[in-house]
Design an enzyme around this catalytic site. Structure first.
Site, PDB file in Angstrom:
ATOM      1  N   HIS A   1      -2.718  -1.234  -3.342  1.00  0.00           N
ATOM      2  CA  HIS A   1      -3.854  -0.333  -3.191  1.00  0.00           C
ATOM      3  C   HIS A   1      -3.717   0.803  -4.193  1.00  0.00           C
ATOM      4  O   HIS A   1      -2.965   1.757  -3.983  1.00  0.00           O
ATOM      5  CB  HIS A   1      -3.918   0.228  -1.769  1.00  0.00           C
ATOM      6  CG  HIS A   1      -4.248  -0.805  -0.741  1.00  0.00           C
ATOM      7  ND1 HIS A   1      -3.917  -0.677   0.575  1.00  0.00           N
ATOM      8  CD2 HIS A   1      -4.894  -1.996  -0.845  1.00  0.00           C
ATOM      9  CE1 HIS A   1      -4.337  -1.737   1.249  1.00  0.00           C
ATOM     10  NE2 HIS A   1      -4.930  -2.549   0.399  1.00  0.00           N
TER      11      HIS A   1
ATOM     12  N   SER B   1       0.853  -1.184   0.000  1.00  0.00           N
ATOM     13  CA  SER B   1       0.000   0.000   0.000  1.00  0.00           C
ATOM     14  C   SER B   1       0.888   1.232   0.000  1.00  0.00           C
ATOM     15  O   SER B   1       1.728   1.383  -0.885  1.00  0.00           O
ATOM     16  CB  SER B   1      -0.949  -0.028   1.205  1.00  0.00           C
ATOM     17  OG  SER B   1      -1.843   1.076   1.169  1.00  0.00           O
TER      18      SER B   1
ATOM     19  N   ASP C   1      -4.635  -4.151   6.276  1.00  0.00           N
ATOM     20  CA  ASP C   1      -5.026  -5.010   5.158  1.00  0.00           C
ATOM     21  C   ASP C   1      -3.870  -5.938   4.786  1.00  0.00           C
ATOM     22  O   ASP C   1      -2.722  -5.515   4.673  1.00  0.00           O
ATOM     23  CB  ASP C   1      -5.423  -4.154   3.957  1.00  0.00           C
ATOM     24  CG  ASP C   1      -6.041  -4.990   2.845  1.00  0.00           C
ATOM     25  OD1 ASP C   1      -6.770  -5.944   3.170  1.00  0.00           O
ATOM     26  OD2 ASP C   1      -5.805  -4.686   1.664  1.00  0.00           O
TER      27      ASP C   1
END
Length: 336
Positions: free
Chosen positions: A187, A160, A280
């Site tokens: 992401h 991310s 995540d």
């Protein structure tokens, strides 16, 4: 949530002011007209989120992002005119820790609420991420199946904030004859996923492209999740996109993909979780570890944002925690 705006164009600042006014609970902390001002303001009065333009006088958004994340770290969203046209700069900013990117709202023929919706969605997502909008949505447990022996090999990587540059460094250290298929979940919005694949192609030896619906991961190529839907590995070994689970904060979600690998992959798999804010990927990595896979998390010292790897370490999802420069050699060894 308190928002800092960094933009040298008064019209863009006014549109963002009007957008923020639409969302209850948001307020503007300050406005900076260049990156240097933003660095100083963050040091004195750190907001929850910074909306960072890229092209500005004195100091641009990439350098300002680097300085803020080094000196006064907070959530940063790149908000600039035509994100797709500035792909390389966007990935440079994300490499320094920016979480996301979105076009500056343009009112035009649309009403203000419609024009502001993409920006407000990004801010709401970050609110969940940093705990300002209550508890983060959670995924339903995934039933796992016992893997069958197979010669198939798969490397899955999630990243991310800070991810693009980190992925480039890791992947360029893998040889052309790396014997496993590689799938990445970063992401990133679908609007510039193709740009990220092109950017990575210029950085690494192995060819990089977006995942095509229904294909299988194979050695000799790197596949990148390329839509706002989640990437799933199905029982037949093919890759599919799906909007479920709809409640997942991130789209695409690393957790969703890692869980599907834990459930369905029948060969040897290795999971790697890199820099990023939030959690995540940590639960998905743990699911892979519980299926007997080697799982690796990036260490704190080399992470631009030590959120996702930290969560993986805390829940003992990672078999190994390594600095970035040691991950590629370990992967070559693991698949030898």
């Amino acid at each position: 949530m308190r928002i800092g705006i960094v933009n040298d164009l008064q019209m863009a600042v006014e549109i963002m002011r009007r957008a923020i006014a639409l969302e209850p609970g948001l307020e503007i902390a300050w406005v900076a007209s260049d990156g240097e001002q933003a660095v100083a303001l963050c040091a004195r009065d750190r907001p929850d989120v910074v909306l960072m333009d890229l092209i500005m006088p004195v100091m641009d958004g990439v350098e300002a992002t680097r300085r803020i994340m080094a000196e006064s770290p907070c959530a940063i969203v790149v908000v600039t005119a035509d994100v797709a046209r500035h792909t390389a700069r966007v990935f440079d900013a994300m490499g320094h820790g920016a979480l996301d990117a979105v076009d500056t709202p343009v009112v035009g023929d649309a009403d203000m609420r419609t024009a502001a919706a993409p920006l407000l969605r990004k801010i709401r997502n970050i609110g969940w991420l940093i705990g300002r909008y209550g508890n983060r949505p959670t995924l339903s447990p995934v039933d796992t199946l016992t893997p069958r022996p197979s010669s198939q090999r798969l490397l899955v990587i999630g990243a991310s904030a800070g991810g693009p540059a980190t992925l480039a460094q890791l992947l360029r250290d893998l040889p052309l004859d790396f014997p496993a298929g590689i799938v990445l979940v970063q992401h990133v919005d679908a609007s510039f996923a193709a740009g990220m694949a092109d950017w990575l192609n210029d950085q690494v030896l192995l060819p990089v492209r977006l995942v095509r619906e229904g294909e299988r991961p194979l050695p000799g190529q790197i596949l990148l999740a390329g839509t706002d839907d989640h990437l799933h590995l199905l029982a037949d070994g093919t890759l599919r996109y799906t909007e479920d689970p709809k409640e997942s904060l991130y789209r695409p979600s690393i957790d969703v993909f890692f869980h599907s690998v834990a459930q369905h992959w029948r060969g040897t798999a290795v999971g790697v979780l890199l820099t990023g804010m939030g959690q995540d990927g940590a639960r998905g990595l743990k699911a892979m570890r519980e299926r007997g896979c080697l799982t690796i998390a990036q260490d704190q010292a080399t992470s631009a944002v030590y959120g996702m790897p930290k969560a993986a370490a805390a829940m003992q999802a990672a078999v190994e925690i390594r600095p970035l420069n040691q991950i590629a050699p370990r992967l070559v060894q693991a698949f030898a």
